[in-house]
Design a protein around this motif. Sequence first.
Motif, PDB file in Angstrom:
ATOM      1  N   ASP A   1       0.834  -1.213   0.000  1.00 30.44           N
ATOM      2  CA  ASP A   1       0.000   0.000   0.000  1.00 30.44           C
ATOM      3  C   ASP A   1       0.862   1.254   0.000  1.00 30.44           C
ATOM      4  OD1 ASP A   1      -2.221  -1.594   0.022  1.00 30.44           O
ATOM      5  OD2 ASP A   1      -2.510  -1.484   2.209  1.00 30.44           O
ATOM      6  N   ARG A   2       2.007   1.228   0.645  1.00 27.63           N
ATOM      7  CA  ARG A   2       2.866   2.414   0.709  1.00 27.63           C
ATOM      8  C   ARG A   2       3.804   2.530  -0.495  1.00 27.63           C
ATOM      9  NH1 ARG A   2       3.369   0.944   6.350  1.00 27.63           N
ATOM     10  NH2 ARG A   2       5.400  -0.010   5.900  1.00 27.63           N
ATOM     11  N   LEU A   3       3.726   1.602  -1.456  1.00 32.38           N
ATOM     12  CA  LEU A   3       4.663   1.607  -2.577  1.00 32.38           C
ATOM     13  C   LEU A   3       4.582   2.884  -3.416  1.00 32.38           C
ATOM     14  CD1 LEU A   3       6.781   0.147  -4.273  1.00 32.38           C
ATOM     15  CD2 LEU A   3       4.907  -0.982  -5.509  1.00 32.38           C
ATOM     16  N   PRO A   4       3.420   3.416  -3.856  1.00 32.94           N
ATOM     17  CA  PRO A   4       3.424   4.640  -4.678  1.00 32.94           C
ATOM     18  C   PRO A   4       4.125   5.819  -4.012  1.00 32.94           C
ATOM     19  CG  PRO A   4       1.272   3.596  -4.742  1.00 32.94           C
ATOM     20  CD  PRO A   4       2.046   2.896  -3.685  1.00 32.94           C
ATOM     21  N   ALA A   5       3.867   6.028  -2.738  1.00 30.45           N
ATOM     22  CA  ALA A   5       4.511   7.153  -2.060  1.00 30.45           C
ATOM     23  C   ALA A   5       6.023   6.939  -1.958  1.00 30.45           C
ATOM     24  CB  ALA A   5       3.902   7.329  -0.669  1.00 30.45           C
ATOM     25  N   ARG A   6       6.425   5.727  -1.724  1.00 33.00           N
ATOM     26  CA  ARG A   6       7.864   5.472  -1.610  1.00 33.00           C
ATOM     27  C   ARG A   6       8.560   5.686  -2.950  1.00 33.00           C
ATOM     28  NH1 ARG A   6      10.823   3.589   2.366  1.00 33.00           N
ATOM     29  NH2 ARG A   6      12.853   2.631   1.919  1.00 33.00           N
ATOM     30  N   LEU A   7       7.944   5.285  -4.043  1.00 33.79           N
ATOM     31  CA  LEU A   7       8.560   5.479  -5.350  1.00 33.79           C
ATOM     32  C   LEU A   7       8.669   6.965  -5.687  1.00 33.79           C
ATOM     33  CD1 LEU A   7       6.931   2.611  -7.458  1.00 33.79           C
ATOM     34  CD2 LEU A   7       9.176   2.656  -6.369  1.00 33.79           C
TER      35      LEU A   7
ATOM     36  N   ALA B   1       5.199   0.612 -14.945  1.00 30.36           N
ATOM     37  CA  ALA B   1       6.316   1.119 -14.148  1.00 30.36           C
ATOM     38  C   ALA B   1       6.136   2.591 -13.816  1.00 30.36           C
ATOM     39  CB  ALA B   1       7.623   0.907 -14.908  1.00 30.36           C
ATOM     40  N   ILE B   2       5.615   3.373 -14.766  1.00 29.33           N
ATOM     41  CA  ILE B   2       5.417   4.799 -14.513  1.00 29.33           C
ATOM     42  C   ILE B   2       4.269   5.033 -13.532  1.00 29.33           C
ATOM     43  CG2 ILE B   2       4.751   6.977 -15.613  1.00 29.33           C
ATOM     44  CD1 ILE B   2       6.227   6.074 -18.086  1.00 29.33           C
ATOM     45  N   ALA B   3       3.321   4.107 -13.457  1.00 27.93           N
ATOM     46  CA  ALA B   3       2.132   4.297 -12.610  1.00 27.93           C
ATOM     47  C   ALA B   3       2.459   4.321 -11.132  1.00 27.93           C
ATOM     48  CB  ALA B   3       1.112   3.205 -12.890  1.00 27.93           C
ATOM     49  N   ALA B   4       3.690   4.147 -10.772  1.00 29.84           N
ATOM     50  CA  ALA B   4       4.139   4.308  -9.388  1.00 29.84           C
ATOM     51  C   ALA B   4       3.470   3.323  -8.454  1.00 29.84           C
ATOM     52  CB  ALA B   4       3.927   5.733  -8.917  1.00 29.84           C
ATOM     53  N   GLY B   5       3.299   2.103  -8.920  1.00 24.32           N
ATOM     54  CA  GLY B   5       2.862   1.047  -8.011  1.00 24.32           C
ATOM     55  C   GLY B   5       1.392   0.998  -7.740  1.00 24.32           C
ATOM     56  N   SER B   6       0.579   1.456  -8.623  1.00 17.03           N
ATOM     57  CA  SER B   6      -0.867   1.336  -8.438  1.00 17.03           C
ATOM     58  C   SER B   6      -1.266  -0.093  -8.787  1.00 17.03           C
ATOM     59  CB  SER B   6      -1.615   2.337  -9.333  1.00 17.03           C
ATOM     60  OG  SER B   6      -1.248   3.657  -9.007  1.00 17.03           O
ATOM     61  N   VAL B   7      -1.447  -0.927  -7.751  1.00 17.54           N
ATOM     62  CA  VAL B   7      -1.646  -2.357  -7.971  1.00 17.54           C
ATOM     63  C   VAL B   7      -3.113  -2.733  -8.074  1.00 17.54           C
ATOM     64  CG1 VAL B   7       0.495  -2.960  -6.829  1.00 17.54           C
ATOM     65  CG2 VAL B   7      -1.587  -2.764  -5.475  1.00 17.54           C
TER      66      VAL B   7
END
Length: 654
Positions: A454-460, A563-569
């Motif tokens: 869940d925290r992946l987009p912010a971390r990227l 990859a550009i979507a910043a981890g929106s899973v």
Amino acid sequence: MRTRVVALEAQTGRRERPCSSPRCLPARFISVDTSPTPAPDTARTATPPPDDPSTGKGPASGNGPSTGEGPGTSEGTASGSGRHRTGPVGGTPAAGRTDDARNTSTAGRTTDTGSRSTAGRSAGGARRATAGRGTKDTRRAAAERSLAENRETTRSGDTPDTTDTTEAADTAGPPSAGRRRRTVLLLLGLTAVTSATALVLGLLSWAPDPPEPARPLTLAEGERLAAVRVTNLRDLRAGVRVTAGTGAARIELVGWVDWSRSLLYLDVGGPGAGAERGLLQRSGPVLVIRPDPAAVPTPAAPPLMPPTDRWQLHRPAPGAHLAPVLDLLLDLAADRPDTTTRTAPSDGARWIAREAVPAGPLDVIQAPLPSGTPAASTAIGTPSAATPAPDGKTRYWLDQDARLHKLVTVLPGTGPVTMIFNREDRPTLRPVDALGGRPGLPRALTDAEQRRLDRLPARLRAHGGATVTLTAPMGTETNLRGAGWLSWTARSAYLAVADLGVPERRTLLRRDAAGLARADLPAADGGGGTAEAPARPPLPPPTGGWRVSRPARDDLSVLVDAAIAAGSVGQRGAAVRVREDVIAGRTVDVIESGPADARLRYWLDRDGSLRRLELQTDAGAWAHLDLQPAVVPRLAANPRPPAPRSPAPRPGAR
């Protein structure tokens, strides 16, 4: 007489001493030493040297008649020289006899040591001394002459005295150890000759038992043949060595087959290998190879840990021998026994022979390949390998547990095929990354894993950007490699992509929110490097030659967009953890998410950073982008696509 004397000495172990009395005359003969060892040195102590003044002996005196035999002058001188007497001739008779007997004994011992001339002179001196004494010593002189003659006769035969001694000892004593040894050796030699003769006669008369004739299968043999494929699936894996074709078209395969996962891992060789020489892996319908044209023609077992580079999706050439052989290898496993009745006479299944191997006895059974089962999935772009028609040439080597150890058959268009299985060689195989890597055991995410996802987009976005490396087997004719940058803050990417099929060309790819732009350039102008490892694209980007388009839906565009979507899973709870893995020395959790037709895998380390993004392509292989957080250059915006023009109004229209 001489033999008895020696025999007596051999039995008693001592010599008799001579007696000075005339009545003990025979004792002087007993004291003769016939051994090769010299007698005790009594002559030198008892007889002084000739003309010794201390003895008072000089030339022969007139005691008694001096009429000896032969030329008296010389012999008398020799006799009176004192060589064989210790006192004057006219002395006391007893003393004279004693001295004479002692001299005679000394002469006998001297003669036995091998000096013939001394013995002759001693005998002559004894005869002359006897002639001077008178009739009282006649018998003694005659005995001395007889003894001297016997010695001369013995020496004339040139036989050593030790011969008589040995013969007497052999006659009188027990059998010697040497004779017993000769007897034992003779018996052993006779035994060996008898055994060798019997062995030769047995070999000449031996004939092998006639082979058992071929016959229809028994019920138990038919059940074992029907259970072969189920046994292969139950055993999971086996080592395999395959030879297919003949002559210059022959190919050889060495490696392993994993029937439980429909996985093959082989080294391809032989004169007919061609461009497929090297390592090969196949999982279901997907075939990837790692070509090595410089490899030796004879294949060897591939490394258990496969190399990570140079793998590419492959389609066998039309008419090649490889595809039918691989299909047959995977067809040898099933989850249920064959329904075909193997024992029916019309089926053609027959028992041929029995062979003894280290693994145990094997039954050789001739039967057609199973025709009622679907063929295994074949490589992309190739028709399914048809099961060969029953020709009666397929033979199975089966043990008592329905395990297949050898298969010999003929495949249409390939020729004779021989497969040898090693049932003890069963290592765990690892598919390469293009086939998805290790399968793992998928499970639901734990709370900690879900929080990291869940925290992946912010971390990227906090990282800002990363360098990327692309490996994308997009199809049988398209194997892409690329390198460049990706920015999560600007939501853009810039890559140089090479196709292994066209190594002299580079495709520059720019992606941002406005769209996608491509430009094809020579390799030198597109950043350089090799097709397997291209360099990053040039900066600043070229100004011309760009083709601008709207976001496409090809596999490469989908991977870059993800990859550009910043981890929106996507929806929470739809992801599963596949396995744990290692990349760049860091332990990661492989998490899979997305729809079935576009499955994505996120490789997250324990810090929550994205290390790899994988996408399953339409060809069934896996393409991936490796990400390494870094400072990326500021990229210019892509050229805008031209706006569509409105149609010009028709003349006269309102």
